[in-house]
Write a protein that holds these residues in place. Sequence first.
Motif, PDB file in Angstrom:
ATOM      1  N   ALA A 196      55.069  75.501  10.920  1.00 57.30           N
ATOM      2  CA  ALA A 196      56.033  74.784  11.768  1.00 57.30           C
ATOM      3  C   ALA A 196      56.186  75.462  13.129  1.00 57.30           C
ATOM      4  O   ALA A 196      57.274  75.502  13.717  1.00 57.30           O
ATOM      5  CB  ALA A 196      57.388  74.674  11.072  1.00 57.30           C
ATOM      6  N   SER A 197      55.079  76.023  13.625  1.00 61.05           N
ATOM      7  CA  SER A 197      55.092  76.718  14.913  1.00 61.05           C
ATOM      8  C   SER A 197      53.666  76.884  15.404  1.00 61.05           C
ATOM      9  O   SER A 197      52.748  77.107  14.606  1.00 61.05           O
ATOM     10  CB  SER A 197      55.743  78.097  14.778  1.00 61.05           C
ATOM     11  N   HIS A 198      53.493  76.811  16.713  1.00 64.96           N
ATOM     12  CA  HIS A 198      52.169  77.075  17.283  1.00 64.96           C
ATOM     13  C   HIS A 198      51.844  78.563  17.296  1.00 64.96           C
ATOM     14  O   HIS A 198      50.749  78.947  17.711  1.00 64.96           O
ATOM     15  CB  HIS A 198      52.082  76.490  18.689  1.00 64.96           C
ATOM     16  N   ALA A 199      52.790  79.381  16.827  1.00 67.00           N
ATOM     17  CA  ALA A 199      52.491  80.801  16.606  1.00 67.00           C
ATOM     18  C   ALA A 199      51.857  81.018  15.235  1.00 67.00           C
ATOM     19  O   ALA A 199      51.482  82.142  14.907  1.00 67.00           O
ATOM     20  CB  ALA A 199      53.759  81.633  16.725  1.00 67.00           C
ATOM     21  N   GLY A 200      51.733  79.957  14.459  1.00 66.61           N
ATOM     22  CA  GLY A 200      51.216  80.100  13.105  1.00 66.61           C
ATOM     23  C   GLY A 200      49.808  80.643  13.058  1.00 66.61           C
ATOM     24  O   GLY A 200      49.540  81.687  12.440  1.00 66.61           O
ATOM     25  N   ALA A 253      47.149  75.401  10.177  1.00 66.72           N
ATOM     26  CA  ALA A 253      47.949  76.629  10.152  1.00 66.72           C
ATOM     27  C   ALA A 253      49.270  76.434  10.889  1.00 66.72           C
ATOM     28  O   ALA A 253      50.339  76.841  10.401  1.00 66.72           O
ATOM     29  CB  ALA A 253      47.162  77.775  10.762  1.00 66.72           C
ATOM     30  N   ASP A 254      49.211  75.818  12.056  1.00 62.19           N
ATOM     31  CA  ASP A 254      50.434  75.600  12.840  1.00 62.19           C
ATOM     32  C   ASP A 254      51.399  74.670  12.113  1.00 62.19           C
ATOM     33  O   ASP A 254      52.622  74.872  12.145  1.00 62.19           O
ATOM     34  CB  ASP A 254      50.077  75.027  14.214  1.00 62.19           C
ATOM     35  N   GLU A 255      50.867  73.657  11.464  1.00 60.42           N
ATOM     36  CA  GLU A 255      51.734  72.727  10.734  1.00 60.42           C
ATOM     37  C   GLU A 255      52.375  73.408   9.538  1.00 60.42           C
ATOM     38  O   GLU A 255      53.557  73.195   9.249  1.00 60.42           O
ATOM     39  CB  GLU A 255      50.929  71.505  10.298  1.00 60.42           C
ATOM     40  N   ALA A 282      56.395  80.915  21.248  1.00 66.00           N
ATOM     41  CA  ALA A 282      57.710  81.561  21.243  1.00 66.00           C
ATOM     42  C   ALA A 282      58.438  81.412  19.911  1.00 66.00           C
ATOM     43  O   ALA A 282      59.202  82.290  19.503  1.00 66.00           O
ATOM     44  CB  ALA A 282      58.574  81.003  22.370  1.00 66.00           C
ATOM     45  N   LYS A 283      58.215  80.313  19.220  1.00 68.17           N
ATOM     46  CA  LYS A 283      58.922  80.043  17.969  1.00 68.17           C
ATOM     47  C   LYS A 283      58.277  80.804  16.817  1.00 68.17           C
ATOM     48  O   LYS A 283      57.060  80.800  16.657  1.00 68.17           O
ATOM     49  CB  LYS A 283      58.904  78.542  17.683  1.00 68.17           C
ATOM     50  N   ALA A 284      59.088  81.437  15.991  1.00 67.95           N
ATOM     51  CA  ALA A 284      58.577  82.223  14.867  1.00 67.95           C
ATOM     52  C   ALA A 284      57.977  81.320  13.797  1.00 67.95           C
ATOM     53  O   ALA A 284      58.451  80.207  13.567  1.00 67.95           O
ATOM     54  CB  ALA A 284      59.692  83.066  14.264  1.00 67.95           C
ATOM     55  N   PRO A 285      56.936  81.776  13.102  1.00 66.90           N
ATOM     56  CA  PRO A 285      56.353  80.991  12.012  1.00 66.90           C
ATOM     57  C   PRO A 285      57.295  80.932  10.814  1.00 66.90           C
ATOM     58  O   PRO A 285      58.108  81.831  10.594  1.00 66.90           O
ATOM     59  CB  PRO A 285      55.065  81.753  11.682  1.00 66.90           C
ATOM     60  N   ALA A 286      57.157  79.883  10.024  1.00 67.09           N
ATOM     61  CA  ALA A 286      58.073  79.670   8.906  1.00 67.09           C
ATOM     62  C   ALA A 286      57.690  80.466   7.666  1.00 67.09           C
ATOM     63  O   ALA A 286      58.552  80.794   6.846  1.00 67.09           O
ATOM     64  CB  ALA A 286      58.128  78.179   8.562  1.00 67.09           C
ATOM     65  N   ARG A 287      56.393  80.797   7.519  1.00 68.54           N
ATOM     66  CA  ARG A 287      55.943  81.384   6.263  1.00 68.54           C
ATOM     67  C   ARG A 287      55.372  82.793   6.402  1.00 68.54           C
ATOM     68  O   ARG A 287      55.652  83.670   5.588  1.00 68.54           O
ATOM     69  CB  ARG A 287      54.883  80.474   5.619  1.00 68.54           C
ATOM     70  N   THR A 288      54.581  83.024   7.404  1.00 62.40           N
ATOM     71  CA  THR A 288      53.859  84.301   7.523  1.00 62.40           C
ATOM     72  C   THR A 288      54.657  85.312   8.332  1.00 62.40           C
ATOM     73  O   THR A 288      55.074  85.030   9.457  1.00 62.40           O
ATOM     74  CB  THR A 288      52.490  84.077   8.177  1.00 62.40           C
ATOM     75  N   LYS A 289      54.837  86.504   7.748  1.00 54.74           N
ATOM     76  CA  LYS A 289      55.516  87.580   8.457  1.00 54.74           C
ATOM     77  C   LYS A 289      54.493  88.433   9.200  1.00 54.74           C
ATOM     78  O   LYS A 289      53.393  88.658   8.698  1.00 54.74           O
ATOM     79  CB  LYS A 289      56.286  88.466   7.478  1.00 54.74           C
TER      80      LYS A 289
END
Length: 743
Positions: free
Chosen positions: A276-280, A271-273, A307-314
């Motif tokens: 592209a974020s550990h918030a994934g 999920a994180d990959e 802290a970094k926003a996820p690339a795909r999931t809102k």
Amino acid sequence: MSSILLTMLFLLNSSCGTASGDISVVSNGHSDYSIVTPASPSKAESKAASVLQDYIQKISGVRLPVVKENDYSGNTAIFVGNTEHTSGPEKVYGDGFYTGTADKAVYVRGGSGKGVLYGAYHLLDTYMHCRKTSGEAAFVPSLKTITLPPNMKDLQEPRFVYRESYYPMSADPEYLDWHGLQRFEDLWGLWGHSFFKIIPPQQYFAGHPEYFSLVNGSRQPMQLCLSNEQVYNLTVAYFKKAIATHPDAVYWSISPEDGPGYCTCAECKKADEEEASHAGALIRFVNRIAAAFPEQQFTTLAYGYSAKAPARTKPAHNVFIFLSSIDAYRQTPLQTIASAADFRKNLSSWGNISDNLFIWDYTIQFTNYLCPFPDYANLQANMQYFKNNHVKGVFSQGSGETYGDMAEYNSYVQAALLWNQDADIQAVSADFMQSYYKAAAPYVQQYIQALTEAVHQTHAVLDIYGSPIYSAKDYLSPAKIDQYSSLLDKAEAAVEKDPVALKRVNWARLPLEYVVLQQSRTYGTEKYGYLTPSGNGYVVNPRWPQRVQQFVTNSTAAGVTELSEGGLSPDAYQQEWNKLLAQKWVGGLAFKAPVTLANPYTPEYSPMKEKTLTDGLFGTTDFSYNWLFTYGKDMIATIDLGSNKAVKEVSMNFLQDARHYIFLPVNIKVEVSSDGSTYQIFGSKQVPVPGEDFTASISHYVFNNSVSARYIRVTASCAAQLPAWRTVGSKQPSLCCDEIVVQ
């Protein structure tokens, strides 16, 4: 919601009657007015009416009757809330308010929540000259006549739906309502770092380690495994019960613990990959919970690894992102300072995928709550930056329940800016100073200004994890402290016959006194230190015990309960000083001897540099005072005694503080030399690897022999890596050594 002190209007009202056209709510101690509520008033409307009744009586001695609209006719009234008799805009948005006048009628209306109550306090503050500057009782003027301007139309609708300034004043419910502030305790059913409140490791880890994060190949109770279906089921069960128990809660937090340790199992890692974020994995999990409770609102922390926003999931429509600014320095606004670059990028990225953004900001030095922290001039720029980036709420974290640097001033100014980011902040500041410090106001204002200017002039860094020792080279230098102190001397003199104002100035001085005491520990035998020469050694300056005691007494009176986050109480601080003051002078052959280091120290934690090791002073369990801090490398220190001397004993201390990743060396070796080239072993010791223990402690090591030597070389071998129970990414262990004593 604070307003400018209208001195001339106050004088007119109190001594010269009314201006032409003004509405006289009370005239010469008499009134025909009533306070009118709807026939079925809400809790907030009833409270607003009661507040107005109470304060108008305190001001004028006249108690206006409170009546319901179905029992009243006419317009000589203060109409409170959603009455049929109304004026002003058709709708008041959010928890804003409208205060207005038309003909003889006065209107106090509110939007949602406590809006009408905020309006009542605004009427008292802005138009009747009452003031609530702190957690103490409000100032109430004595007036026989109370007037309001005709055709008053005062509509205020705050941008932020959540507004919190976290200082001791927030413990006073009236202070909150007066300034339109809120408390997380009143809004959140579950607050902050919440994973382990939902699934406590004490209850579940032994039997179900799979519920917890996989870190370095093993399950550890550091965070939750968010891809585990049973973790989801337990979380749903938790919220079903919690929501039923606290149905009025506005928000619920689903957030990682304060620290590292995100899960690296196959599913969480995937999920994180993908994101592209550990918030994934976090956002996907929070969205699932939010979908199970669509009528509730959830918050999650974008902090540390998330802290970094996820690339795909809102984030879902009922999920709020609580973004932290913790990594930024504070000497200039967040919009421009280099250290906030990641924060700005994260704010933009989260803003692209969510309309629900809160900010967790910081306005105090957490390692030293009383240390002067003059970020005051940046507060408005930061709030405006948040507003311009569509932020909906701000938690401005100060000293919390304990008294901290300029707590009353910070809270008052922040309250005004949380309500209106474009407030006239100079007028707000002047109003506070005049209302709170009275005749001392000009000098306290100059003190604030001098601190602010010094930060810029000296190019100082304002670090929420800094120290008054590190800042002694710039804005908290002894010379600057003298300058600030002279301004507060003038402030004290201006109010010497006003015990209340004098007490407040004394509290404003507490941060300076704290700095002097803390710096004196490091200056030690030098100028500004707490020791003074006596014979062949040093003794305690005779003024110091009383100075410490007075500081502790004043701190306790001001409401200081801890001096840092999770730190000492004033009483414990006194005890720590008692130990320092009782220490016998050691000195020894190495006192003030030059030291050469093979590896660099960490400057922000070693302000006295390499001479820390031979300055005659001993560190306590606080790593930022009198320790030579070495990060990730061996400490190799060579001491030059100046000439060959008979050496029989070498001793030293090392600090263990796992919370700050400081560990004992794995080996200590002491070598001696006469020429600085050829060394022989004086003594060595293997140090056992410690078990899991987060208690800060000091270990003392002594090596005995009998040699003649000029050079003493101490090698403390740093562990190759952090122990498994404290491993964090690429972070390395640190060493803290202090006072190498040679006898």
